[in-house]
Every structure is written in structure tokens, then in C-alpha cells.
Design an enzyme around this catalytic site. Structure first.
Site, PDB file in Angstrom:
ATOM      1  N   GLU A  41     -58.105 -17.939  20.147  1.00  0.00           N
ATOM      2  CA  GLU A  41     -57.439 -17.207  21.229  1.00  0.00           C
ATOM      3  C   GLU A  41     -55.912 -17.255  21.007  1.00  0.00           C
ATOM      4  O   GLU A  41     -55.412 -18.213  20.408  1.00  0.00           O
ATOM      5  CB  GLU A  41     -57.792 -17.913  22.550  1.00  0.00           C
ATOM      6  CG  GLU A  41     -57.298 -17.235  23.815  1.00  0.00           C
ATOM      7  CD  GLU A  41     -57.653 -18.045  25.071  1.00  0.00           C
ATOM      8  OE1 GLU A  41     -57.791 -19.284  24.984  1.00  0.00           O
ATOM      9  OE2 GLU A  41     -57.797 -17.425  26.147  1.00  0.00           O
ATOM     10  N   LYS A 110     -62.190 -11.138  28.316  1.00  0.00           N
ATOM     11  CA  LYS A 110     -62.521 -12.438  28.928  1.00  0.00           C
ATOM     12  C   LYS A 110     -62.915 -12.258  30.390  1.00  0.00           C
ATOM     13  O   LYS A 110     -62.186 -11.631  31.178  1.00  0.00           O
ATOM     14  CB  LYS A 110     -61.305 -13.351  28.817  1.00  0.00           C
ATOM     15  CG  LYS A 110     -61.524 -14.815  29.198  1.00  0.00           C
ATOM     16  CD  LYS A 110     -60.210 -15.591  28.967  1.00  0.00           C
ATOM     17  CE  LYS A 110     -60.359 -17.094  29.145  1.00  0.00           C
ATOM     18  NZ  LYS A 110     -59.070 -17.795  28.937  1.00  0.00           N
ATOM     19  N   CYS A 150     -62.718 -19.222  25.324  1.00  0.00           N
ATOM     20  CA  CYS A 150     -62.113 -20.410  25.944  1.00  0.00           C
ATOM     21  C   CYS A 150     -62.763 -20.872  27.266  1.00  0.00           C
ATOM     22  O   CYS A 150     -63.843 -21.436  27.250  1.00  0.00           O
ATOM     23  CB  CYS A 150     -60.618 -20.155  26.098  1.00  0.00           C
ATOM     24  SG  CYS A 150     -59.603 -21.629  26.295  1.00  0.00           S
TER      25      CYS A 150
HETATM   26  O1  LIG Z   1     -52.382 -17.341  27.772  1.00  0.00           O
HETATM   27  C1  LIG Z   1     -52.750 -16.993  26.625  1.00  0.00           C
HETATM   28  O2  LIG Z   1     -51.967 -16.731  25.698  1.00  0.00           O
HETATM   29  C2  LIG Z   1     -54.200 -16.876  26.354  1.00  0.00           C
HETATM   30  N1  LIG Z   1     -54.982 -17.571  27.332  1.00  0.00           N
HETATM   31  C3  LIG Z   1     -55.196 -18.887  27.310  1.00  0.00           C
HETATM   32  O3  LIG Z   1     -54.730 -19.587  26.437  1.00  0.00           O
HETATM   33  C4  LIG Z   1     -56.041 -19.468  28.409  1.00  0.00           C
HETATM   34  C5  LIG Z   1     -55.205 -19.453  29.669  1.00  0.00           C
HETATM   35  S1  LIG Z   1     -53.752 -20.480  29.486  1.00  0.00           S
HETATM   36  N2  LIG Z   1     -56.483 -20.815  28.099  1.00  0.00           N
HETATM   37  C6  LIG Z   1     -57.678 -21.281  28.538  1.00  0.00           C
HETATM   38  O4  LIG Z   1     -58.507 -20.555  29.046  1.00  0.00           O
HETATM   39  C7  LIG Z   1     -57.905 -22.794  28.354  1.00  0.00           C
HETATM   40  C8  LIG Z   1     -59.134 -23.302  29.072  1.00  0.00           C
HETATM   41  C9  LIG Z   1     -59.161 -24.779  29.171  1.00  0.00           C
HETATM   42  O5  LIG Z   1     -58.337 -25.481  28.650  1.00  0.00           O
HETATM   43  C10 LIG Z   1     -60.239 -25.408  29.970  1.00  0.00           C
HETATM   44  O6  LIG Z   1     -61.214 -24.721  30.365  1.00  0.00           O
HETATM   45  O7  LIG Z   1     -60.143 -26.615  30.233  1.00  0.00           O
END
Ligand SMILES: O=C(O)CNC(=O)[C@H](CS)NC(=O)CCC(=O)C(=O)O
Length: 274
Positions: A41, A110, A150
């Protein structure tokens, strides 16, 4: 048998530099015999969202990675990028499958958007991202790949709905806080309960905006065995073996039995002990 590359990155805010690094990774994966390269990702950009970072199919990420796929004759899963949703302020977080001709064949947006309020991390992905609602399975060289991203990992019903897929893909940018406790057991559970491979290319290190990630890109086989656990920013090369899938499925539930089950009625609630 299919050889795949599970790539670990530590992407930053310089999209051009990230894409140059990814082009090199794709070339090295192809040289190692991979037919498919899985990227995490936020592969081409990791940091705060800005309007010029929202791409379409002709944007720099899909154009350059598409060209690299074609040059090296490999398929590539672009684990996650911000794709235009029609609402400029809230793009999709999309995972895109590119075939060896460099053509985009599938897009998964997503569904479950990350929300975490803990002492160390505060994140609300839904405030800047539009959720998708379409599940996607891609068939490539006789093997089927179910797409997810993710935080989706925490919703087992999504993977149940994809079951029958030979491989579940979970490209991630998982937080170190939650990853230490949850990452490996959740990935292994998804493999075991659906009797399929789970491939989870991930980000490692600290992003520019201070998000500390878990790393540990993982490849798990249909019996729940960890085939690879990546350290640093390179890749694991893994063989997907239809015989291993068939063996696990013959031993336990068949693919038909792991299809989403429809229960007959509401839960019966009983009070015991007065
Ligand atoms: O923002 C971006 O560039 C792309 N999106 C992400 O990286 C996303 C939102 S910050 N990360 C996750 O979903 C982590 C989940 C996780 O760590 C958990 O489920 O515990």
C-alpha cells in the site's frame, strides 16, 4: 507452480524517486523468475494527501509501473494508491492489478478505512478517502488472487466472501503499534480459515508524516505456515504450488464448504442462572 515477489518498501514523499526504486525492484524480481510482483500500500507515495497526488489510469504511478511490467513481462499488483473517485477531496485507496502487457486489468477500492485512536497513533482514513464496495478476484495464469488492503485484514467476512480464491493479497502500511500484536496472527488466521495462500507486502520504517510501520512483509501458505518474513527493503521470492492448496483443501474444508455460509435464523439468546 508460480513464482511471485513479495516486496517491502519504505516509500517517502518523493513520488518520482519511489517510482524509480520500484522500477529497479520489478527488474530484479523478473530476473529472479517472478511472474507476479506484489507491491505494498502507498507504494509510490507515502505521506499527507494533496490534490495533485490523486491519480487516474494515465497518472505517473500506473503509467510508469505499467511500462515496467511490459518491459519485464511480469504482472504487478500496485498495492495502494490514491485513485480518482469523482470527489477530489476524497479519492479511493485502490489496489490495481497490471498484466504482463502493462495493461490495468482490475481495480479494488479499499472497503474498510483505517480508524485508530490510541495513545501513540490517531488516524481516520475515512475523513480523506472514499470507501469502495466491490470485491475483486483476478485470475492470472490459472491462479486466482483475491484483493484487499491493509485494515481490511480485520474483517474476516470480506475474505470469506472472496473464498475460493487461491491467494489473498493484503498489501499494507501497517502501524507498528498494532502490527506487533496483530499482524502475523491475523494473516495466518486468514490463510488457515480459508485454506489459501496469503501474501502481504508491507511498508517498513517511518513515513515522513511520522507514521511508524511494522514491516515484516509476510507470505503464508494454506496450512498457515510462514514461508517468508521480509527484513529490510527488498523482497521475498515465493513459489505458489497448486498441490499444496489441493492438499490443504482435501484435508480440511473443501472450497465449497468455506464459501460464505448462510445461517438459518437469528441467534438464539438464552439467559442462564436467573
Ligand atoms: O494513507 C495512505 O497513504 C494509505 N493508507 C494507509 O496507509 C492506511 C491508513 S493510514 N493504513 C492502514 O490501513 C493501517 C492499518 C493498521 O495499521 C491496522 O489495522 O492496525
Amino acid at each position: 507452480m508460480m513464482r511471485v515477489a513479495v516486496v517491502q518498501l519504505s516509500s517517502g514523499p518523493d513520488r518520482d524517486a519511489n517510482l524509480t526504486h520500484i522500477e529497479g525492484v520489478i527488474e530484479r524480481a523478473a530476473a529472479a523468475g517472478a511472474a507476479l510482483v506484489l507491491l505494498p500500500e502507498a507504494c509510490s507515495y507515502r505521506g499527507e494527501l494533496a490534490p495533485d497526488l490523486v491519480e487516474d489510469r494515465n497518472g505517473p504511478t500506473l503509467t510508469r509501473i505499467g511500462a515496467a511490467a511490459r518491459r519485464n513481462e511480469v504482472a504487478v499488483l500496485v498495492g495502494g494508491l490514491w485513485l480518482d473517485s469523482g470527489d477530489p477531496a476524497r479519492p479511493y485507496n485502490a489496489s490495481v492489478f497490471i498484466d504482463p502487457a502493462g495493461k490495468v486489468v482490475a481495480e479494488y477500492n479499499k472497503v474498510h478505512l483505517f480508524r485508530l485512536q490510541s495513545v501513540d497513533v490517531s488516524e481516520d482514513e475515512g475523513s480523506y478517502t472514499t470507501a469502495g464496495d466491490q470485491l475483486v478476484i483476478v485470475e492470472f495464469n490459472g491462479i486466482s488472487f483475491g484483493l484487499s488492503i491493509c485494515y481490511d485484514l480485520r474483517f474476516p467476512e470480506l475474505y470469506r466472501a472472496l473464498s475460493g480464491a487461491d491467494v489473498l493479497c493484503v498489501p499494507s502500511n501497517f502501524s507498528a503499534v498494532t502490527g506487533t500484536a496483530h499482524w502475523e496472527p491475523l494473516l495466518r488466521a486468514r490463510a488457515i480459515e480459508n485454506l489459501c495462500y496469503v501474501l502481504a507486502p508491507a511498508q517498513e520504517g517511518v513515513s515522513e508524516d511520522g507514521f511508524v510501520t511494522h514491516g515484516h512483509s509476510l507470505a503464508v501458505d494454506p496450512w498457515g505456515r510462514v514461508l517468508a518474513d521480509v527484513d529490510g527493503t527488498e523482497m521475498a521470492i515465493v513459489e505458489l504450488d497448486p498441490a499444496v492448496l489441493a492438499e490443504a483443501r482435501a484435508a480440511l474444508n473443501s472450497p465449497a464448504e468455506v464459501a460464505p455460509h448462510v445461517y438459518s435464523r437469528d441467534v438464539l439468546r438464552v439467559v442462564a442462572g436467573g
